[in-house]
Design a protein around this motif. Structure first.
Motif, PDB file in Angstrom:
ATOM      1  N   PRO A  51       0.815  -1.033  -0.107  1.00 33.05           N
ATOM      2  CA  PRO A  51      -0.129   0.013  -0.151  1.00 33.05           C
ATOM      3  C   PRO A  51       0.848   1.409   0.054  1.00 33.05           C
ATOM      4  CG  PRO A  51      -0.743  -1.352   1.624  1.00 33.05           C
ATOM      5  CD  PRO A  51       0.235  -2.194   1.158  1.00 33.05           C
ATOM      6  N   GLY A  52       0.396   2.168  -0.724  1.00 27.97           N
ATOM      7  CA  GLY A  52       1.357   3.601  -0.718  1.00 27.97           C
ATOM      8  C   GLY A  52       2.492   3.436  -1.604  1.00 27.97           C
ATOM      9  N   ASN A  53       3.004   2.292  -2.281  1.00 33.35           N
ATOM     10  CA  ASN A  53       4.170   2.446  -2.989  1.00 33.35           C
ATOM     11  C   ASN A  53       5.306   3.043  -2.327  1.00 33.35           C
ATOM     12  OD1 ASN A  53       3.020   0.847  -4.889  1.00 33.35           O
ATOM     13  ND2 ASN A  53       2.317   2.964  -5.964  1.00 33.35           N
ATOM     14  N   PRO A  54       5.781   2.351  -1.189  1.00 36.14           N
ATOM     15  CA  PRO A  54       6.800   3.121  -0.497  1.00 36.14           C
ATOM     16  C   PRO A  54       7.994   3.234  -1.177  1.00 36.14           C
ATOM     17  CG  PRO A  54       5.876   1.244   0.914  1.00 36.14           C
ATOM     18  CD  PRO A  54       5.510   1.146  -0.238  1.00 36.14           C
ATOM     19  N   ARG A  62      10.751  -5.973   7.329  1.00 38.85           N
ATOM     20  CA  ARG A  62       9.661  -5.759   7.236  1.00 38.85           C
ATOM     21  C   ARG A  62       9.459  -4.175   7.633  1.00 38.85           C
ATOM     22  NH1 ARG A  62       5.765  -8.789   5.350  1.00 38.85           N
ATOM     23  NH2 ARG A  62       4.090  -7.988   6.747  1.00 38.85           N
ATOM     24  N   LYS A  63      10.434  -3.462   6.983  1.00 36.04           N
ATOM     25  CA  LYS A  63      10.347  -1.880   7.234  1.00 36.04           C
ATOM     26  C   LYS A  63      10.420  -1.226   6.086  1.00 36.04           C
ATOM     27  CE  LYS A  63      12.964  -2.230  11.646  1.00 36.04           C
ATOM     28  NZ  LYS A  63      13.650  -1.687  12.522  1.00 36.04           N
ATOM     29  N   GLN A 105      -2.660   4.574   4.099  1.00 40.09           N
ATOM     30  CA  GLN A 105      -1.573   3.629   3.638  1.00 40.09           C
ATOM     31  C   GLN A 105      -0.814   3.425   4.850  1.00 40.09           C
ATOM     32  OE1 GLN A 105      -0.122   5.973   0.364  1.00 40.09           O
ATOM     33  NE2 GLN A 105      -1.963   5.408  -0.988  1.00 40.09           N
ATOM     34  N   ARG A 106      -0.453   4.023   5.685  1.00 39.29           N
ATOM     35  CA  ARG A 106       0.394   3.952   6.805  1.00 39.29           C
ATOM     36  C   ARG A 106      -0.161   2.810   7.651  1.00 39.29           C
ATOM     37  NH1 ARG A 106       4.665   7.077   9.080  1.00 39.29           N
ATOM     38  NH2 ARG A 106       5.409   6.134  11.279  1.00 39.29           N
ATOM     39  N   ARG A 107      -1.512   2.998   7.996  1.00 41.90           N
ATOM     40  CA  ARG A 107      -2.383   2.270   8.976  1.00 41.90           C
ATOM     41  C   ARG A 107      -2.471   0.763   8.323  1.00 41.90           C
ATOM     42  NH1 ARG A 107      -4.905   7.077   9.712  1.00 41.90           N
ATOM     43  NH2 ARG A 107      -6.394   6.606   7.969  1.00 41.90           N
ATOM     44  N   GLN A 108      -2.481   0.709   6.940  1.00 43.14           N
ATOM     45  CA  GLN A 108      -2.613  -0.495   6.322  1.00 43.14           C
ATOM     46  C   GLN A 108      -1.590  -1.448   6.464  1.00 43.14           C
ATOM     47  OE1 GLN A 108      -3.638   0.630   2.169  1.00 43.14           O
ATOM     48  NE2 GLN A 108      -5.823   0.360   2.628  1.00 43.14           N
ATOM     49  N   LEU A 109      -0.175  -0.621   6.296  1.00 41.58           N
ATOM     50  CA  LEU A 109       1.220  -1.101   6.273  1.00 41.58           C
ATOM     51  C   LEU A 109       1.118  -1.857   7.710  1.00 41.58           C
ATOM     52  CD1 LEU A 109       3.018   1.267   4.001  1.00 41.58           C
ATOM     53  CD2 LEU A 109       3.014  -1.211   3.584  1.00 41.58           C
ATOM     54  N   GLU A 110       1.099  -0.877   8.693  1.00 44.68           N
ATOM     55  CA  GLU A 110       1.405  -1.412   9.919  1.00 44.68           C
ATOM     56  C   GLU A 110       0.253  -2.536  10.515  1.00 44.68           C
ATOM     57  OE1 GLU A 110       0.677   2.692  11.857  1.00 44.68           O
ATOM     58  OE2 GLU A 110       2.869   2.886  11.669  1.00 44.68           O
ATOM     59  N   ALA A 112      -0.518  -4.916   8.518  1.00 39.80           N
ATOM     60  CA  ALA A 112       0.154  -5.947   7.984  1.00 39.80           C
ATOM     61  C   ALA A 112       1.352  -6.386   8.265  1.00 39.80           C
ATOM     62  CB  ALA A 112       0.355  -5.769   6.389  1.00 39.80           C
ATOM     63  N   GLY A 113       2.030  -5.805   9.395  1.00 38.93           N
ATOM     64  CA  GLY A 113       3.015  -5.877  10.174  1.00 38.93           C
ATOM     65  C   GLY A 113       4.230  -5.280   9.958  1.00 38.93           C
ATOM     66  N   TRP A 114       4.098  -4.305   9.101  1.00 38.19           N
ATOM     67  CA  TRP A 114       5.418  -3.255   8.773  1.00 38.19           C
ATOM     68  C   TRP A 114       5.547  -2.216   9.654  1.00 38.19           C
ATOM     69  CZ3 TRP A 114       8.433  -4.592   4.281  1.00 38.19           C
ATOM     70  CH2 TRP A 114       7.740  -5.868   3.583  1.00 38.19           C
ATOM     71  N   GLU A 115       6.905  -2.028   9.835  1.00 41.77           N
ATOM     72  CA  GLU A 115       7.270  -0.531  10.359  1.00 41.77           C
ATOM     73  C   GLU A 115       7.377   0.371   9.478  1.00 41.77           C
ATOM     74  OE1 GLU A 115       9.927  -0.672  13.696  1.00 41.77           O
ATOM     75  OE2 GLU A 115      10.056  -2.931  13.561  1.00 41.77           O
ATOM     76  N   VAL A 116       6.971   1.826   9.642  1.00 37.68           N
ATOM     77  CA  VAL A 116       6.840   2.674   8.497  1.00 37.68           C
ATOM     78  C   VAL A 116       7.535   3.995   8.932  1.00 37.68           C
ATOM     79  CG1 VAL A 116       5.549   4.338   7.326  1.00 37.68           C
ATOM     80  CG2 VAL A 116       4.486   2.047   7.741  1.00 37.68           C
ATOM     81  N   LEU A 117       8.502   4.545   8.301  1.00 34.13           N
ATOM     82  CA  LEU A 117       9.212   5.766   8.650  1.00 34.13           C
ATOM     83  C   LEU A 117       8.936   6.627   7.690  1.00 34.13           C
ATOM     84  CD1 LEU A 117      11.373   7.422  10.327  1.00 34.13           C
ATOM     85  CD2 LEU A 117      12.841   6.480   8.900  1.00 34.13           C
ATOM     86  N   THR A 118       8.636   7.889   7.812  1.00 32.11           N
ATOM     87  CA  THR A 118       8.285   8.947   6.792  1.00 32.11           C
ATOM     88  C   THR A 118       9.802   9.898   7.107  1.00 32.11           C
ATOM     89  OG1 THR A 118       5.991   8.681   6.753  1.00 32.11           O
ATOM     90  CG2 THR A 118       6.770  10.873   5.848  1.00 32.11           C
ATOM     91  N   VAL A 119      10.434  10.089   5.960  1.00 35.37           N
ATOM     92  CA  VAL A 119      11.579  11.237   5.944  1.00 35.37           C
ATOM     93  C   VAL A 119      11.160  12.165   5.088  1.00 35.37           C
ATOM     94  CG1 VAL A 119      13.818  11.532   5.169  1.00 35.37           C
ATOM     95  CG2 VAL A 119      13.439   9.381   5.919  1.00 35.37           C
TER      96      VAL A 119
END
Length: 150
Positions: A51-54, A62-63, A105-110, A112-119
């Motif tokens: 989701p969101g094409n990081p 898983r980050k 998209q952040r909530r969907q990733l989290e 699904a078990g992914w950690e998310v960082l926004t720079v």
């Protein structure tokens, strides 16, 4: 205040704004690669799209990392809070939708078990703080595989 550019000039300018391989993204990629981190680009984890094409995907950890422009993603810094005077209603709505979509998209990733960082683009000005932030998020680099064939 009206736009100083003709609609054709504005359209040409806007068509030159990239969504991938931007200068901020390339800067972060070079920094991480030089530190030995390896990643996939633009939302791929194997053959599945995230989701969101990081911008950067570290599948084994898983980050994911998003590298966002402050204006486009409505950051709370000075550049992100600049409100265009021309077509203000359109830009306010567009940037608000972008911010809401980013959160979803952040909530969907989290979930699904992914950690998310926004720079954020504004964070790229301080290279040492950026490096510390990235290293803290990614953790220690694992051992490199021995590729020698004895």
């Amino acid at each position: 205040m009206s736009d100083r550019l003709t609609p054709e000039q504005r359209s040409w300018n806007m068509s030159r704004i990239r969504g991938k391989n931007t200068k901020p993204e390339l800067l972060v990629r070079r920094l991480l690669h030089s530190k030995g981190y390896r990643y996939r680009l633009h939302g791929r984890s194997g053959s599945a799209r995230l989701p969101g094409n990081p911008d950067l995907v570290f599948a084994g950890r898983r980050k994911v990392i998003f590298i966002n422009g402050c204006f486009w993603h409505f950051h709370d810094c000075r550049a992100g809070q600049h409100a265009p005077k021309a077509n203000a209603t359109f830009w306010e709505a567009k940037r608000t939708r972008t911010r809401e979509r980013d959160g979803q998209q952040r909530r969907q990733l989290e979930a699904a078990g992914w950690e998310v960082l926004t720079v954020w683009e504004c964070e790229l000005k301080d290279g040492s703080a950026l490096e510390a932030q990235l290293m803290a998020f990614l953790g220690a680099r694992g051992p490199r595989p021995n590729l020698s064939h004895s």
